[in-house]
Design a protein around this motif. Structure first.
Motif, PDB file in Angstrom:
ATOM      1  N   ARG A  48     -25.738 -63.954   4.142  1.00  0.00           N
ATOM      2  CA  ARG A  48     -27.008 -64.220   4.797  1.00  0.00           C
ATOM      3  C   ARG A  48     -27.619 -62.914   5.312  1.00  0.00           C
ATOM      4  O   ARG A  48     -26.919 -62.058   5.842  1.00  0.00           O
ATOM      5  CB  ARG A  48     -26.715 -65.151   5.977  1.00  0.00           C
ATOM      6  CG  ARG A  48     -27.893 -65.581   6.754  1.00  0.00           C
ATOM      7  CD  ARG A  48     -27.447 -66.420   7.949  1.00  0.00           C
ATOM      8  NE  ARG A  48     -28.544 -66.409   8.916  1.00  0.00           N
ATOM      9  CZ  ARG A  48     -29.665 -67.100   8.742  1.00  0.00           C
ATOM     10  NH1 ARG A  48     -29.803 -67.877   7.701  1.00  0.00           N
ATOM     11  NH2 ARG A  48     -30.630 -67.007   9.618  1.00  0.00           N
ATOM     12  N   THR A  52     -29.959 -59.305   0.180  1.00  0.00           N
ATOM     13  CA  THR A  52     -30.485 -59.774  -1.101  1.00  0.00           C
ATOM     14  C   THR A  52     -29.829 -58.990  -2.227  1.00  0.00           C
ATOM     15  O   THR A  52     -29.208 -57.946  -2.003  1.00  0.00           O
ATOM     16  CB  THR A  52     -32.021 -59.560  -1.194  1.00  0.00           C
ATOM     17  OG1 THR A  52     -32.296 -58.182  -0.912  1.00  0.00           O
ATOM     18  CG2 THR A  52     -32.763 -60.453  -0.207  1.00  0.00           C
ATOM     19  N   ARG A  65     -32.025 -65.488  -2.243  1.00  0.00           N
ATOM     20  CA  ARG A  65     -31.511 -64.142  -1.924  1.00  0.00           C
ATOM     21  C   ARG A  65     -31.509 -63.226  -3.147  1.00  0.00           C
ATOM     22  O   ARG A  65     -30.925 -62.143  -3.108  1.00  0.00           O
ATOM     23  CB  ARG A  65     -30.107 -64.241  -1.316  1.00  0.00           C
ATOM     24  CG  ARG A  65     -30.149 -64.866   0.074  1.00  0.00           C
ATOM     25  CD  ARG A  65     -28.797 -65.014   0.728  1.00  0.00           C
ATOM     26  NE  ARG A  65     -28.912 -65.907   1.871  1.00  0.00           N
ATOM     27  CZ  ARG A  65     -27.930 -66.695   2.326  1.00  0.00           C
ATOM     28  NH1 ARG A  65     -26.746 -66.687   1.734  1.00  0.00           N
ATOM     29  NH2 ARG A  65     -28.143 -67.484   3.358  1.00  0.00           N
ATOM     30  N   LEU A  87     -36.385 -65.302   3.840  1.00  0.00           N
ATOM     31  CA  LEU A  87     -35.715 -64.001   3.857  1.00  0.00           C
ATOM     32  C   LEU A  87     -36.033 -63.232   5.134  1.00  0.00           C
ATOM     33  O   LEU A  87     -35.144 -62.605   5.719  1.00  0.00           O
ATOM     34  CB  LEU A  87     -36.115 -63.186   2.613  1.00  0.00           C
ATOM     35  CG  LEU A  87     -35.496 -63.675   1.306  1.00  0.00           C
ATOM     36  CD1 LEU A  87     -36.029 -62.867   0.122  1.00  0.00           C
ATOM     37  CD2 LEU A  87     -33.974 -63.579   1.352  1.00  0.00           C
ATOM     38  N   GLU A 124     -33.916 -64.661   7.778  1.00  0.00           N
ATOM     39  CA  GLU A 124     -32.498 -64.284   7.628  1.00  0.00           C
ATOM     40  C   GLU A 124     -32.258 -62.823   8.021  1.00  0.00           C
ATOM     41  O   GLU A 124     -31.166 -62.477   8.457  1.00  0.00           O
ATOM     42  CB  GLU A 124     -32.039 -64.541   6.189  1.00  0.00           C
ATOM     43  CG  GLU A 124     -31.991 -66.033   5.853  1.00  0.00           C
ATOM     44  CD  GLU A 124     -31.232 -66.336   4.565  1.00  0.00           C
ATOM     45  OE1 GLU A 124     -31.042 -67.529   4.301  1.00  0.00           O
ATOM     46  OE2 GLU A 124     -30.812 -65.404   3.836  1.00  0.00           O
TER      47      GLU A 124
END
Ligand SMILES: [Zn+2]
Length: 346
Positions: free
Chosen positions: A278, A281, A317, A339, A342
């Motif tokens: 988490r 990416t 991700r 994103l 996160e």
């Protein structure tokens, strides 16, 4: 019992025939004694049963007005037999013994055995077995697997079920064919990214989608599983759906069982995505490289685009090599917001 004579008795509200049969009405699912004062039903909606027991086994309820079961049982032993039948009906999975039944209805076991057979037509054990068989085939028709239906019907082992159903001339597989496709339950929950639909078979979650409204999501689900039996289920699905929905807000990494079909390649990609932490990416090319297939970046992108379970498999991700978003099955702006959240930017 002759149907034309029985119908004549119903038409005349013949109280002398009370206790000799009941009539059941398909539109109301209720059964009555012949003399019931209620309005006469249409003949084509009526069927006849020797007693309320058989009518209830066929799915009818007794009439509250004429109380068709309170008649025809002349003595204590006969009433006890009916009470014993009711006990079995209420809990067909209980391991009823004759002794236990007899104790509960306060007659001797041998007396109960005799009276039960006379009033109900079969022994207590046969009656219990018939109810279990009925429940078993109902579960199979609903799309349950044989093992689950076996469990639900209270059978100890599948082999015994086969034995019994074969005896009835009906194999579990044949019953199963009567219920094409799986049963899929689903519900929708609101999230900060939009409405989320979570769907599951009895094996696990098969679809998680995000959209603007529940109706469209349900239509898409139906289009995706055209042969399945879809059931909206806000009650049993609630806990599962909210644990998936919490992943949107970032306070859970729900470990939910999945029932998702994919090629071997898709599954390789999806498993790898589940290991991306988490807040970070990967590029499509980097994922392809991790798979040992550096030229497969486009196939990775396709595997992401066909991910059936949003968030549980975190395809959001995966981004382009230049850092731009790339696609997202449920909208690029949702991917951006996910994103950013996160990364702790929102
Ligand atoms: Zn009635």
């Amino acid at each position: 019992m002759r149907a034309d004579k029985a119908w004549a008795a119903v038409e005349q509200r013949d109280s002398t025939r009370d206790g000799t049969f009941v009539y059941a009405v398909s539109s109301t699912r209720i059964y009555c004694r012949p003399s019931c004062p209620s309005r006469r039903p249409r003949r084509d909606r009526v069927s006849f049963f020797p007693s309320g027991i058989q009518a209830r086994a066929a799915g009818y309820r007794s009439c509250k007005r004429c109380r068709p079961d309170d008649i025809g049982l002349v003595n204590h032993a006969e009433r006890a037999a009916v009470r014993a039948a009711r006990l079995i009906e209420q809990a067909p999975l209980e391991p009823w013994t004759l002794a236990e039944l007899a104790r509960r209805v306060k007659v001797s076991p041998s007396h109960l055995q005799r009276t039960f057979a006379r009033v109900i037509g079969v022994s207590p054990r046969e009656y219990r077995d018939a109810l279990r068989r009925k429940r078993f085939t109902e579960r199979l028709h609903k799309g349950d697997t044989v093992s689950r239906a076996t469990y639900e019907a209270g059978y100890g082992a599948s082999s015994r079920v086969y034995e019994r159903t074969m005896h009835e001339g009906l194999s579990p597989a044949a019953v199963r064919r009567g219920a094409p496709g799986a049963t899929i339950r689903y519900t929708t929950v609101p999230t900060s990214l939009g409405t989320m639909l979570v769907a599951a078979t009895d094996k696990g979650v098969c679809s998680v989608t995000i959209g603007d409204d529940a109706g469209t999501l349900a239509q898409e689900l139906a289009a995706h599983f055209p042969k399945a039996e879809l059931t909206s289920d806000d009650h049993d699905m609630r806990a599962l759906a909210s644990s998936v929905a919490r992943m949107v807000e970032g306070d859970a990494t729900a470990d939910v069982p999945l029932d998702v079909k994919g090629t071997a390649f898709q599954w390789k990609v999806w498993r790898l995505l589940q290991r991306i932490p988490r807040g970070s990416t990967r590029s499509y090319a980097a994922v392809a490289e991790s798979l040992g297939q550096p030229t497969a970046a486009r196939a990775v992108a396709r595997a992401c685009a066909t991910n059936p379970v949003a968030l549980v498999i975190p395809c959001h991700r995966v981004v382009r090599g230049d850092g731009s978003m790339g696609g997202y099955r449920w909208g690029v702006s949702r991917k951006e917001r996910l994103l950013a959240r996160e990364r702790g930017e929102q």
